[in-house]
Design an enzyme around this catalytic site. Structure first.
Site, short mmCIF file in Angstrom:
data_model
loop_
_atom_site.label_atom_id
_atom_site.label_comp_id
_atom_site.label_asym_id
_atom_site.label_seq_id
_atom_site.Cartn_x
_atom_site.Cartn_y
_atom_site.Cartn_z
N LYS A 46 1.33 4.44 6.83
CA LYS A 46 0.78 5.36 5.77
C LYS A 46 1.20 6.80 5.88
O LYS A 46 1.64 7.40 6.77
CB LYS A 46 -0.98 5.26 5.87
CG LYS A 46 -1.64 4.20 5.88
CD LYS A 46 -1.58 3.59 4.62
CE LYS A 46 -2.60 2.38 4.60
NZ LYS A 46 -1.65 1.14 4.82
N SER A 74 0.69 -1.31 0.06
CA SER A 74 0.17 -0.14 -0.06
C SER A 74 0.92 1.23 -0.02
O SER A 74 0.36 2.21 -0.22
CB SER A 74 -0.86 -0.18 1.22
OG SER A 74 -0.36 0.24 2.35
#
Length: 150
Positions: free
Chosen positions: A105, A68
């Site tokens: 993230k 991701s």
């Protein structure tokens, strides 16, 4: 969000930063060709430990599992150094715990609201929902991709 397949997970590893090794940093970039023979003697020492972990007592190394964050230069399997003493700010890549589960993230803060944005269009931005807990565990200082493992 309980779907762990949309998260890049991390596992804390021993950083072992008691040692200090100065490596040679050439004052040139790599063009994919052969370096000039004259460049064999031109170098500046660089200590990778101080680059990756400038504050060793608050720095941890984690291995990333998942893709991701691949578009931010953090591919599956790479090592990241995470400094818990750095105050996270908007735009930082962070390790966060969502309901106790680690993820890496980009931190987005807007109007006091927090969101965690992946660096891969195949994953959605995570926005905290009612009843969920979010802890910003640390700021990612560096990513190391091992191209050859002995």
């Amino acid at each position: 969000m309980n779907n762990s397949s949309t998260r890049t997970t991390c596992r804390v590893l021993d950083i072992g930063i008691g040692s200090s090794i100065d490596l040679k940093l050439l004052p040139t970039s790599v063009q994919g060709g052969f370096p000039s023979p004259a460049e064999d003697f031109a170098f500046t020492p660089v200590n990778l430990v101080t680059r990756i972990a400038p504050r060793p007592t608050s720095t941890f190394v984690m291995r990333v599992c998942g893709d991701s964050m691949k578009d931010a230069g953090i591919p599956d399997g790479c090592l990241i150094s995470v400094d818990r003493s750095v105050q996270p700010k908007h735009g930082d890549v962070v390790v966060a715990a969502i309901d106790g589960e680690f993820t890496v993230k980009q931190l987005c803060i807007k109007d006091g609201q927090y969101a965690l944005k992946p660096a891969n269009d195949n994953y959605p931005t995570f926005e905290l929902k009612e009843g969920q807990t979010l802890e910003i565990w640390g700021v990612v200082m560096a990513a190391v991709t091992e191209l050859h493992r002995p």
